[in-house]
Design an enzyme around this catalytic site. Structure first.
Site, short mmCIF file in Angstrom:
data_model
loop_
_atom_site.label_atom_id
_atom_site.label_comp_id
_atom_site.label_asym_id
_atom_site.label_seq_id
_atom_site.Cartn_x
_atom_site.Cartn_y
_atom_site.Cartn_z
N GLY A 119 0.82 -1.19 0.00
CA GLY A 119 0.00 0.00 0.00
C GLY A 119 0.87 1.26 0.00
O GLY A 119 1.18 1.78 -1.05
N SER A 215 4.95 -5.52 -3.18
CA SER A 215 4.74 -4.08 -3.31
C SER A 215 5.41 -3.33 -2.16
O SER A 215 6.63 -3.44 -1.98
CB SER A 215 3.24 -3.79 -3.40
OG SER A 215 3.01 -2.49 -3.88
N TYR A 216 4.65 -2.59 -1.32
CA TYR A 216 5.28 -1.84 -0.24
C TYR A 216 5.85 -2.74 0.85
O TYR A 216 6.56 -2.27 1.74
CB TYR A 216 4.29 -0.83 0.37
CG TYR A 216 4.99 0.29 1.10
CD1 TYR A 216 5.56 1.35 0.39
CD2 TYR A 216 5.12 0.29 2.48
CE1 TYR A 216 6.23 2.37 1.06
CE2 TYR A 216 5.78 1.31 3.14
CZ TYR A 216 6.33 2.34 2.43
OH TYR A 216 7.00 3.35 3.08
N ASP A 412 4.00 -6.53 -14.92
CA ASP A 412 3.63 -5.45 -14.00
C ASP A 412 4.27 -4.17 -14.50
O ASP A 412 5.47 -4.12 -14.74
CB ASP A 412 4.12 -5.78 -12.59
CG ASP A 412 3.90 -4.64 -11.60
OD1 ASP A 412 3.03 -3.79 -11.86
OD2 ASP A 412 4.59 -4.62 -10.56
N HIS A 465 1.42 -7.61 -11.03
CA HIS A 465 1.90 -7.16 -9.73
C HIS A 465 1.61 -8.19 -8.65
O HIS A 465 2.46 -8.48 -7.81
CB HIS A 465 1.24 -5.82 -9.39
CG HIS A 465 1.84 -5.10 -8.24
ND1 HIS A 465 3.11 -4.57 -8.28
CD2 HIS A 465 1.35 -4.81 -7.00
CE1 HIS A 465 3.38 -3.98 -7.13
NE2 HIS A 465 2.33 -4.12 -6.33
#
Length: 495
Positions: A119, A215-216, A412, A465
Protein backbone atom coordinates in the site's frame (compact mmCIF):
# COMPACT_ATOMS: atom_id res chain seq x y z
CA UNK A 1 15.18 19.47 -3.76
CA UNK A 2 11.60 20.72 -4.15
CA UNK A 3 11.55 19.54 -7.75
CA UNK A 4 12.80 16.08 -6.81
CA UNK A 5 10.06 15.83 -4.19
CA UNK A 6 7.44 16.80 -6.77
CA UNK A 7 8.49 14.11 -9.21
CA UNK A 8 8.79 11.55 -6.42
CA UNK A 9 5.27 12.39 -5.25
CA UNK A 10 3.88 12.05 -8.81
CA UNK A 11 5.52 8.65 -9.08
CA UNK A 12 4.45 7.43 -5.63
CA UNK A 13 0.87 8.59 -6.13
CA UNK A 14 0.70 6.68 -9.42
CA UNK A 15 2.36 3.64 -7.89
CA UNK A 16 -0.26 3.31 -5.15
CA UNK A 17 -3.37 4.62 -6.89
CA UNK A 18 -4.66 1.27 -8.20
CA UNK A 19 -6.48 0.44 -5.02
CA UNK A 20 -8.89 3.26 -4.27
CA UNK A 21 -8.44 5.30 -7.45
CA UNK A 22 -8.49 9.05 -6.77
CA UNK A 23 -9.07 8.52 -3.07
CA UNK A 24 -5.73 6.79 -2.63
CA UNK A 25 -3.97 9.42 -4.72
CA UNK A 26 -5.59 12.22 -2.73
CA UNK A 27 -4.51 10.54 0.52
CA UNK A 28 -0.88 10.50 -0.61
CA UNK A 29 -1.20 14.05 -1.87
CA UNK A 30 -2.45 15.28 1.50
CA UNK A 31 0.38 13.47 3.30
CA UNK A 32 2.98 14.95 0.99
CA UNK A 33 1.64 18.50 1.01
CA UNK A 34 1.34 18.49 4.81
CA UNK A 35 5.13 18.63 5.06
CA UNK A 36 5.17 16.00 7.80
CA UNK A 37 7.55 13.74 5.90
CA UNK A 38 9.72 16.31 4.17
CA UNK A 39 12.76 15.58 6.34
CA UNK A 40 12.24 11.84 6.42
CA UNK A 41 11.31 10.82 2.93
CA UNK A 42 14.39 12.39 1.36
CA UNK A 43 17.01 11.69 3.98
CA UNK A 44 20.06 9.73 2.88
CA UNK A 45 20.87 9.06 6.55
CA UNK A 46 17.67 7.25 7.46
CA UNK A 47 18.12 5.29 10.67
CA UNK A 48 16.35 1.96 10.27
CA UNK A 49 16.84 0.13 13.53
CA UNK A 50 14.72 1.43 16.35
CA UNK A 51 15.28 -0.91 19.26
CA UNK A 52 12.44 -0.98 21.76
CA UNK A 53 11.84 -3.72 24.27
CA UNK A 54 9.04 -6.01 23.12
CA UNK A 55 5.58 -5.44 24.55
CA UNK A 56 4.66 -8.90 25.86
CA UNK A 57 1.12 -9.60 27.07
CA UNK A 58 -0.65 -12.66 28.43
CA UNK A 59 -2.08 -14.94 25.73
CA UNK A 60 -3.71 -17.49 28.01
CA UNK A 61 -6.86 -18.99 26.53
CA UNK A 62 -6.82 -16.80 23.43
CA UNK A 63 -5.78 -19.42 20.89
CA UNK A 64 -8.89 -21.54 21.49
CA UNK A 65 -11.12 -18.52 20.93
CA UNK A 66 -9.43 -17.82 17.58
CA UNK A 67 -10.28 -21.19 16.02
CA UNK A 68 -12.46 -20.69 12.93
CA UNK A 69 -14.97 -23.51 12.76
CA UNK A 70 -15.79 -22.75 9.16
CA UNK A 71 -16.33 -19.78 6.85
CA UNK A 72 -19.72 -19.17 5.21
CA UNK A 73 -19.90 -20.86 1.82
CA UNK A 74 -16.62 -22.65 2.38
CA UNK A 75 -15.90 -26.07 0.82
CA UNK A 76 -14.79 -28.75 3.30
CA UNK A 77 -11.09 -28.81 4.23
CA UNK A 78 -8.93 -30.80 6.63
CA UNK A 79 -6.58 -28.06 7.81
CA UNK A 80 -7.29 -25.72 10.72
CA UNK A 81 -7.95 -22.00 10.39
CA UNK A 82 -7.56 -19.32 13.03
CA UNK A 83 -8.43 -15.66 13.04
CA UNK A 84 -8.39 -12.94 15.66
CA UNK A 85 -6.56 -10.06 17.26
CA UNK A 86 -3.17 -9.65 18.86
CA UNK A 87 -2.57 -6.54 20.96
CA UNK A 88 0.62 -4.80 19.86
CA UNK A 89 0.37 -1.77 22.15
CA UNK A 90 -1.90 -2.04 25.17
CA UNK A 91 -1.57 1.61 26.18
CA UNK A 92 -2.78 2.91 22.82
CA UNK A 93 -5.18 0.02 22.29
CA UNK A 94 -3.61 -1.04 19.01
CA UNK A 95 -4.52 -4.56 17.89
CA UNK A 96 -3.67 -6.32 14.63
CA UNK A 97 -5.94 -8.83 12.94
CA UNK A 98 -4.45 -12.06 11.59
CA UNK A 99 -5.69 -15.07 9.65
CA UNK A 100 -3.80 -18.36 9.89
CA UNK A 101 -4.23 -21.17 7.39
CA UNK A 102 -2.35 -24.17 8.74
CA UNK A 103 -0.44 -26.40 6.37
CA UNK A 104 -2.46 -28.92 4.41
CA UNK A 105 0.47 -31.31 4.69
CA UNK A 106 2.37 -31.90 7.94
CA UNK A 107 1.26 -28.80 9.88
CA UNK A 108 3.27 -29.99 12.89
CA UNK A 109 6.57 -29.78 11.01
CA UNK A 110 6.01 -27.30 8.16
CA UNK A 111 7.68 -23.87 8.40
CA UNK A 112 5.78 -20.69 9.25
CA UNK A 113 5.36 -18.00 6.59
CA UNK A 114 4.15 -14.47 7.32
CA UNK A 115 2.48 -12.67 4.39
CA UNK A 116 2.36 -8.87 4.16
CA UNK A 117 0.59 -6.87 1.47
CA UNK A 118 1.63 -3.32 0.75
CA UNK A 119 0.00 0.00 0.00
CA UNK A 120 0.90 1.28 2.53
CA UNK A 121 -2.61 0.70 3.79
CA UNK A 122 -3.78 -2.41 1.91
CA UNK A 123 -5.22 -5.61 3.33
CA UNK A 124 -3.35 -8.91 3.44
CA UNK A 125 -6.68 -10.65 4.03
CA UNK A 126 -8.42 -9.04 1.05
CA UNK A 127 -5.51 -9.42 -1.35
CA UNK A 128 -3.09 -12.13 -0.20
CA UNK A 129 -5.55 -14.51 1.45
CA UNK A 130 -8.62 -14.10 -0.76
CA UNK A 131 -7.13 -13.25 -4.17
CA UNK A 132 -3.59 -14.58 -4.28
CA UNK A 133 -2.01 -17.35 -2.21
CA UNK A 134 -4.69 -18.27 0.32
CA UNK A 135 -6.61 -21.56 0.37
CA UNK A 136 -9.82 -20.05 -1.03
CA UNK A 137 -11.06 -17.70 -3.72
CA UNK A 138 -14.45 -15.93 -3.73
CA UNK A 139 -17.16 -16.86 -6.23
CA UNK A 140 -18.85 -14.22 -8.39
CA UNK A 141 -21.91 -14.34 -6.09
CA UNK A 142 -19.84 -12.77 -3.29
CA UNK A 143 -21.23 -15.38 -0.89
CA UNK A 144 -19.39 -18.65 -1.49
CA UNK A 145 -15.80 -19.85 -1.75
CA UNK A 146 -13.93 -22.36 -3.87
CA UNK A 147 -10.56 -24.00 -3.32
CA UNK A 148 -7.29 -22.63 -4.63
CA UNK A 149 -5.26 -25.71 -5.64
CA UNK A 150 -2.11 -23.58 -5.69
CA UNK A 151 -2.42 -22.24 -2.15
CA UNK A 152 0.87 -21.65 -0.38
CA UNK A 153 -0.37 -23.47 2.71
CA UNK A 154 0.35 -26.73 0.90
CA UNK A 155 3.92 -26.54 2.17
CA UNK A 156 3.79 -23.96 4.96
CA UNK A 157 1.63 -22.64 7.76
CA UNK A 158 0.69 -19.19 6.45
CA UNK A 159 -0.20 -16.14 8.57
CA UNK A 160 -1.81 -13.18 6.79
CA UNK A 161 -1.35 -9.99 8.81
CA UNK A 162 -3.47 -6.83 8.54
CA UNK A 163 -0.89 -4.12 9.26
CA UNK A 164 -0.60 -1.36 10.41
CA UNK A 165 -3.53 -0.11 12.54
CA UNK A 166 -6.32 1.17 10.31
CA UNK A 167 -5.78 -1.49 7.65
CA UNK A 168 -8.54 -4.04 7.10
CA UNK A 169 -9.83 -5.30 10.45
CA UNK A 170 -6.86 -3.99 12.45
CA UNK A 171 -7.55 -1.01 14.70
CA UNK A 172 -6.39 1.39 17.39
CA UNK A 173 -8.46 2.88 20.20
CA UNK A 174 -6.26 5.97 19.92
CA UNK A 175 -7.66 7.75 16.89
CA UNK A 176 -4.50 9.79 16.35
CA UNK A 177 -2.61 6.54 15.64
CA UNK A 178 -4.29 6.32 12.24
CA UNK A 179 -2.85 9.70 11.32
CA UNK A 180 0.67 8.85 12.45
CA UNK A 181 1.46 5.52 10.84
CA UNK A 182 4.84 5.06 9.21
CA UNK A 183 7.67 2.66 8.49
CA UNK A 184 9.32 2.80 11.92
CA UNK A 185 6.24 2.20 14.03
CA UNK A 186 4.96 -0.47 11.66
CA UNK A 187 8.19 -2.43 12.08
CA UNK A 188 7.94 -2.17 15.88
CA UNK A 189 4.25 -3.12 15.92
CA UNK A 190 4.77 -6.02 13.52
CA UNK A 191 7.52 -7.32 15.78
CA UNK A 192 5.30 -7.01 18.86
CA UNK A 193 2.61 -8.88 16.96
CA UNK A 194 4.99 -11.76 16.27
CA UNK A 195 6.31 -12.00 19.83
CA UNK A 196 2.80 -12.19 21.25
CA UNK A 197 1.50 -14.43 18.48
CA UNK A 198 4.27 -16.94 19.16
CA UNK A 199 3.27 -16.90 22.82
CA UNK A 200 -0.29 -17.65 21.78
CA UNK A 201 0.89 -20.41 19.40
CA UNK A 202 3.97 -21.80 21.21
CA UNK A 203 4.11 -24.83 18.93
CA UNK A 204 5.52 -22.54 16.21
CA UNK A 205 8.15 -20.89 18.40
CA UNK A 206 11.11 -22.93 17.16
CA UNK A 207 9.96 -23.43 13.57
CA UNK A 208 11.83 -22.02 10.61
CA UNK A 209 10.20 -18.64 10.03
CA UNK A 210 10.02 -16.65 6.79
CA UNK A 211 8.62 -13.25 5.80
CA UNK A 212 6.97 -12.80 2.40
CA UNK A 213 5.15 -9.94 0.76
CA UNK A 214 4.73 -7.73 -2.27
CA UNK A 215 4.74 -4.08 -3.31
CA UNK A 216 5.28 -1.84 -0.24
CA UNK A 217 6.29 -4.98 1.64
CA UNK A 218 9.58 -4.13 -0.05
CA UNK A 219 9.85 -1.81 2.97
CA UNK A 220 7.92 -3.85 5.53
CA UNK A 221 9.79 -7.14 5.11
CA UNK A 222 13.42 -5.98 5.46
CA UNK A 223 12.55 -3.55 8.25
CA UNK A 224 10.78 -6.28 10.22
CA UNK A 225 13.64 -8.69 9.52
CA UNK A 226 16.17 -6.20 10.85
CA UNK A 227 14.06 -5.60 13.96
CA UNK A 228 13.91 -9.35 14.60
CA UNK A 229 17.65 -9.80 14.18
CA UNK A 230 18.35 -6.81 16.41
CA UNK A 231 16.23 -8.26 19.20
CA UNK A 232 17.72 -11.72 18.70
CA UNK A 233 21.18 -10.25 19.30
CA UNK A 234 20.63 -7.67 22.00
CA UNK A 235 17.42 -8.35 23.89
CA UNK A 236 17.76 -9.55 27.47
CA UNK A 237 14.51 -11.48 27.05
CA UNK A 238 15.38 -14.78 25.39
CA UNK A 239 11.68 -15.67 24.97
CA UNK A 240 11.44 -13.03 22.22
CA UNK A 241 13.97 -14.76 19.95
CA UNK A 242 12.48 -15.61 16.53
CA UNK A 243 13.97 -18.26 14.23
CA UNK A 244 14.04 -16.08 11.10
CA UNK A 245 15.53 -17.81 8.05
CA UNK A 246 14.75 -15.54 5.13
CA UNK A 247 12.58 -13.01 3.30
CA UNK A 248 11.02 -13.05 -0.17
CA UNK A 249 9.61 -9.94 -1.84
CA UNK A 250 7.54 -9.68 -5.02
CA UNK A 251 7.55 -6.59 -7.26
CA UNK A 252 8.83 -4.72 -4.26
CA UNK A 253 8.99 -0.96 -3.76
CA UNK A 254 12.62 -0.93 -2.58
CA UNK A 255 14.48 2.07 -3.94
CA UNK A 256 12.46 4.98 -5.28
CA UNK A 257 14.92 6.34 -7.81
CA UNK A 258 15.81 3.04 -9.49
CA UNK A 259 12.14 2.00 -9.27
CA UNK A 260 11.08 5.21 -11.02
CA UNK A 261 13.59 4.95 -13.81
CA UNK A 262 12.79 1.29 -14.37
CA UNK A 263 9.08 2.06 -14.60
CA UNK A 264 9.59 4.62 -17.37
CA UNK A 265 11.91 2.21 -19.19
CA UNK A 266 9.26 -0.50 -18.99
CA UNK A 267 6.54 1.79 -20.33
CA UNK A 268 8.69 2.68 -23.32
CA UNK A 269 9.86 -0.86 -24.05
CA UNK A 270 6.28 -2.19 -23.88
CA UNK A 271 4.77 0.48 -26.14
CA UNK A 272 2.65 2.14 -23.46
CA UNK A 273 4.25 5.47 -24.29
CA UNK A 274 5.98 6.68 -27.42
CA UNK A 275 9.70 6.54 -28.05
CA UNK A 276 9.69 10.33 -28.13
CA UNK A 277 8.26 10.62 -24.60
CA UNK A 278 10.58 7.92 -23.28
CA UNK A 279 13.58 9.67 -24.85
CA UNK A 280 12.52 12.97 -23.27
CA UNK A 281 12.23 11.37 -19.83
CA UNK A 282 15.65 9.75 -20.12
CA UNK A 283 17.20 12.94 -21.53
CA UNK A 284 15.72 15.47 -19.14
CA UNK A 285 15.11 13.38 -15.99
CA UNK A 286 18.26 11.25 -15.84
CA UNK A 287 21.92 11.69 -16.57
CA UNK A 288 23.96 8.85 -18.05
CA UNK A 289 25.83 8.39 -14.77
CA UNK A 290 22.99 8.43 -12.25
CA UNK A 291 19.54 7.02 -11.53
CA UNK A 292 18.69 10.16 -9.54
CA UNK A 293 15.99 12.39 -10.95
CA UNK A 294 17.32 15.65 -12.41
CA UNK A 295 15.89 19.15 -11.95
CA UNK A 296 14.40 20.17 -15.28
CA UNK A 297 10.94 21.49 -16.19
CA UNK A 298 10.96 19.40 -19.37
CA UNK A 299 11.31 16.29 -17.18
CA UNK A 300 8.11 17.04 -15.30
CA UNK A 301 6.24 17.80 -18.53
CA UNK A 302 7.32 14.50 -20.08
CA UNK A 303 6.26 12.55 -17.00
CA UNK A 304 2.87 14.26 -16.89
CA UNK A 305 2.39 13.30 -20.54
CA UNK A 306 3.39 9.68 -19.93
CA UNK A 307 1.22 8.88 -16.89
CA UNK A 308 -2.26 9.10 -18.51
CA UNK A 309 -1.04 6.92 -21.38
CA UNK A 310 0.22 4.23 -18.98
CA UNK A 311 -3.03 4.56 -17.01
CA UNK A 312 -5.09 3.67 -20.09
CA UNK A 313 -4.51 -0.01 -19.28
CA UNK A 314 -4.41 -1.93 -16.01
CA UNK A 315 -0.88 -0.94 -15.17
CA UNK A 316 -0.60 -3.69 -12.57
CA UNK A 317 -0.91 -6.21 -15.40
CA UNK A 318 -0.68 -4.48 -18.75
CA UNK A 319 -2.23 -7.45 -20.60
CA UNK A 320 -5.06 -8.23 -18.16
CA UNK A 321 -8.72 -7.69 -19.10
CA UNK A 322 -10.83 -4.98 -17.49
CA UNK A 323 -13.87 -5.47 -15.24
CA UNK A 324 -16.88 -3.93 -16.99
CA UNK A 325 -19.72 -5.30 -14.85
CA UNK A 326 -19.28 -4.78 -11.11
CA UNK A 327 -22.53 -6.49 -10.17
CA UNK A 328 -22.53 -9.79 -8.32
CA UNK A 329 -24.19 -12.80 -9.93
CA UNK A 330 -27.14 -14.62 -8.39
CA UNK A 331 -25.44 -17.95 -9.04
CA UNK A 332 -21.66 -18.39 -9.15
CA UNK A 333 -20.00 -18.27 -12.55
CA UNK A 334 -17.72 -21.18 -13.34
CA UNK A 335 -14.42 -20.09 -11.76
CA UNK A 336 -10.87 -20.62 -12.97
CA UNK A 337 -7.91 -20.09 -10.67
CA UNK A 338 -5.64 -20.15 -13.72
CA UNK A 339 -7.45 -17.22 -15.36
CA UNK A 340 -8.09 -14.47 -12.85
CA UNK A 341 -11.53 -12.88 -13.04
CA UNK A 342 -10.99 -9.11 -13.51
CA UNK A 343 -13.93 -8.40 -11.17
CA UNK A 344 -12.48 -10.37 -8.25
CA UNK A 345 -12.10 -7.21 -6.15
CA UNK A 346 -15.88 -6.80 -6.12
CA UNK A 347 -16.46 -10.39 -5.00
CA UNK A 348 -13.98 -10.08 -2.15
CA UNK A 349 -15.41 -6.74 -1.01
CA UNK A 350 -18.91 -8.21 -0.83
CA UNK A 351 -17.79 -11.37 0.97
CA UNK A 352 -15.70 -9.69 3.65
CA UNK A 353 -18.45 -7.14 4.36
CA UNK A 354 -21.00 -9.88 5.04
CA UNK A 355 -21.90 -9.92 8.76
CA UNK A 356 -21.83 -13.74 8.95
CA UNK A 357 -18.35 -13.80 7.42
CA UNK A 358 -17.07 -11.13 9.79
CA UNK A 359 -18.50 -13.06 12.74
CA UNK A 360 -16.85 -16.29 11.58
CA UNK A 361 -13.52 -14.47 11.20
CA UNK A 362 -13.87 -13.01 14.73
CA UNK A 363 -13.64 -9.46 13.37
CA UNK A 364 -14.22 -6.75 16.00
CA UNK A 365 -16.39 -4.29 14.10
CA UNK A 366 -17.02 -2.00 17.07
CA UNK A 367 -13.44 -0.73 16.79
CA UNK A 368 -13.57 -0.01 13.06
CA UNK A 369 -15.24 3.30 12.12
CA UNK A 370 -15.92 2.31 8.51
CA UNK A 371 -16.83 -0.81 6.50
CA UNK A 372 -14.03 -3.21 5.71
CA UNK A 373 -11.93 -1.93 2.80
CA UNK A 374 -9.19 -3.51 0.75
CA UNK A 375 -7.20 -0.30 1.15
CA UNK A 376 -7.72 2.45 3.72
CA UNK A 377 -8.56 5.93 2.47
CA UNK A 378 -7.11 9.31 3.36
CA UNK A 379 -9.90 10.31 5.72
CA UNK A 380 -8.81 7.79 8.35
CA UNK A 381 -5.26 6.81 7.43
CA UNK A 382 -1.99 8.63 6.81
CA UNK A 383 1.72 7.87 6.53
CA UNK A 384 4.55 9.71 8.27
CA UNK A 385 7.94 8.30 7.35
CA UNK A 386 9.48 6.28 4.56
CA UNK A 387 13.08 6.14 3.41
CA UNK A 388 13.78 6.56 -0.28
CA UNK A 389 15.65 3.25 -0.28
CA UNK A 390 16.01 0.13 1.84
CA UNK A 391 19.04 -1.15 -0.08
CA UNK A 392 21.36 -0.67 2.92
CA UNK A 393 19.00 -2.89 4.88
CA UNK A 394 19.08 -5.64 2.27
CA UNK A 395 22.88 -5.55 2.30
CA UNK A 396 22.88 -5.73 6.09
CA UNK A 397 20.52 -8.69 6.07
CA UNK A 398 22.66 -10.52 3.52
CA UNK A 399 25.64 -10.33 5.88
CA UNK A 400 23.46 -11.99 8.53
CA UNK A 401 23.09 -15.13 6.44
CA UNK A 402 19.40 -14.75 5.68
CA UNK A 403 17.97 -16.21 2.49
CA UNK A 404 16.81 -13.26 0.37
CA UNK A 405 14.79 -13.62 -2.82
CA UNK A 406 13.37 -10.86 -5.01
CA UNK A 407 10.87 -11.84 -7.67
CA UNK A 408 9.07 -9.92 -10.42
CA UNK A 409 5.96 -10.58 -12.41
CA UNK A 410 7.19 -9.51 -15.83
CA UNK A 411 4.03 -7.71 -17.03
CA UNK A 412 3.63 -5.45 -14.00
CA UNK A 413 3.97 -1.85 -15.16
CA UNK A 414 4.14 -0.17 -11.74
CA UNK A 415 7.07 -1.83 -10.00
CA UNK A 416 8.23 -3.69 -13.09
CA UNK A 417 11.01 -6.15 -13.67
CA UNK A 418 13.21 -3.35 -15.01
CA UNK A 419 12.90 -1.53 -11.68
CA UNK A 420 14.05 -4.52 -9.65
CA UNK A 421 16.88 -5.21 -12.09
CA UNK A 422 18.03 -1.60 -11.74
CA UNK A 423 17.83 -1.88 -7.95
CA UNK A 424 19.91 -5.06 -7.86
CA UNK A 425 22.41 -3.54 -10.27
CA UNK A 426 22.76 -0.62 -7.85
CA UNK A 427 23.89 -3.10 -5.17
CA UNK A 428 26.96 -3.99 -7.31
CA UNK A 429 26.93 -7.67 -6.33
CA UNK A 430 29.14 -10.28 -8.00
CA UNK A 431 27.18 -12.90 -9.95
CA UNK A 432 27.28 -16.38 -8.49
CA UNK A 433 24.98 -18.17 -10.96
CA UNK A 434 24.36 -16.65 -14.40
CA UNK A 435 21.02 -15.71 -15.94
CA UNK A 436 19.04 -18.77 -16.99
CA UNK A 437 15.54 -20.13 -17.50
CA UNK A 438 13.56 -21.99 -14.85
CA UNK A 439 10.65 -24.33 -15.49
CA UNK A 440 7.19 -25.31 -14.26
CA UNK A 441 5.19 -28.16 -15.78
CA UNK A 442 7.47 -28.36 -18.79
CA UNK A 443 7.25 -24.66 -19.65
CA UNK A 444 9.52 -21.72 -18.90
CA UNK A 445 8.31 -20.25 -15.63
CA UNK A 446 10.65 -17.30 -15.91
CA UNK A 447 14.31 -16.39 -15.60
CA UNK A 448 16.63 -16.27 -12.63
CA UNK A 449 20.07 -15.17 -11.50
CA UNK A 450 21.85 -15.71 -8.18
CA UNK A 451 24.31 -13.24 -6.64
CA UNK A 452 27.05 -13.57 -4.06
CA UNK A 453 25.59 -13.25 -0.61
CA UNK A 454 22.77 -15.65 -1.56
CA UNK A 455 20.49 -13.06 -3.14
CA UNK A 456 18.27 -14.72 -5.74
CA UNK A 457 16.36 -12.77 -8.39
CA UNK A 458 13.57 -14.45 -10.36
CA UNK A 459 11.07 -13.32 -12.95
CA UNK A 460 7.65 -14.95 -13.28
CA UNK A 461 6.59 -15.12 -16.90
CA UNK A 462 3.15 -13.67 -17.62
CA UNK A 463 2.50 -12.43 -14.07
CA UNK A 464 1.35 -8.99 -13.01
CA UNK A 465 1.90 -7.16 -9.73
CA UNK A 466 0.02 -9.78 -7.68
CA UNK A 467 2.02 -12.74 -8.95
CA UNK A 468 0.03 -15.59 -7.31
CA UNK A 469 -3.20 -14.18 -8.78
CA UNK A 470 -2.00 -14.25 -12.38
CA UNK A 471 0.40 -17.22 -12.39
CA UNK A 472 -0.55 -19.40 -9.40
CA UNK A 473 1.31 -22.55 -10.49
CA UNK A 474 4.55 -20.67 -11.13
CA UNK A 475 4.17 -18.77 -7.86
CA UNK A 476 3.73 -22.03 -5.94
CA UNK A 477 6.84 -23.52 -7.54
CA UNK A 478 8.74 -20.35 -6.62
CA UNK A 479 7.76 -20.39 -2.95
CA UNK A 480 8.36 -24.14 -2.63
CA UNK A 481 11.92 -23.69 -3.93
CA UNK A 482 12.49 -20.73 -1.62
CA UNK A 483 11.28 -22.57 1.48
CA UNK A 484 13.30 -25.66 0.59
CA UNK A 485 16.46 -23.59 0.11
CA UNK A 486 17.03 -24.92 -3.41
CA UNK A 487 17.43 -23.20 -6.75
CA UNK A 488 14.53 -22.98 -9.15
CA UNK A 489 14.06 -25.98 -11.50
CA UNK A 490 16.74 -26.11 -14.17
CA UNK A 491 14.97 -27.97 -16.97
CA UNK A 492 11.57 -28.92 -18.33
CA UNK A 493 11.84 -32.30 -16.60
CA UNK A 494 13.26 -31.02 -13.30
CA UNK A 495 10.25 -29.86 -11.32
Amino acid sequence: MAYKKLVFFVYLSFLLSHTNGKTQTQRLSSIYKSGKIKNRIGSSHYIYNNFEEAQVYSQEGLKENDLIKGLPGQPPVRFKQYGGYVTVNQTAGRAFYYYLAESQNSPNSSPLLLWLNGGPGCSSLGYGAMQELGPFRVHSDGKTLYKNPFSWNQGANVVFLESPAGVGFSYSNTSSDLNSNGDRRTAVDNYNFLVNWFNRFPEYKDRDFYIAGESYAGHYAPQLAQTILYHNRYSSNTTTIINLKGIIIGNGFISSETDMKGMYEFWGSHALVSDEITDQIMKYCYSSSSDSIQQHDACNEAIKEAIPLANAVNNYNIYAPTCFNHSLTQNPNKPSVLHMDPCTDDYVDAYLNTPQVQKALHANLTNIPYPWQRCSDDEVFSWQDMPRTVLPLLKELMTSGLRIWLYSGDVDGNVPVTSTKNTIKDMKLPIKSSWRTWYVEGEVGGFTQVYEGELTFATIRGAGHEVPSYQPARALSLINSFLAGIQLPYSSTDY
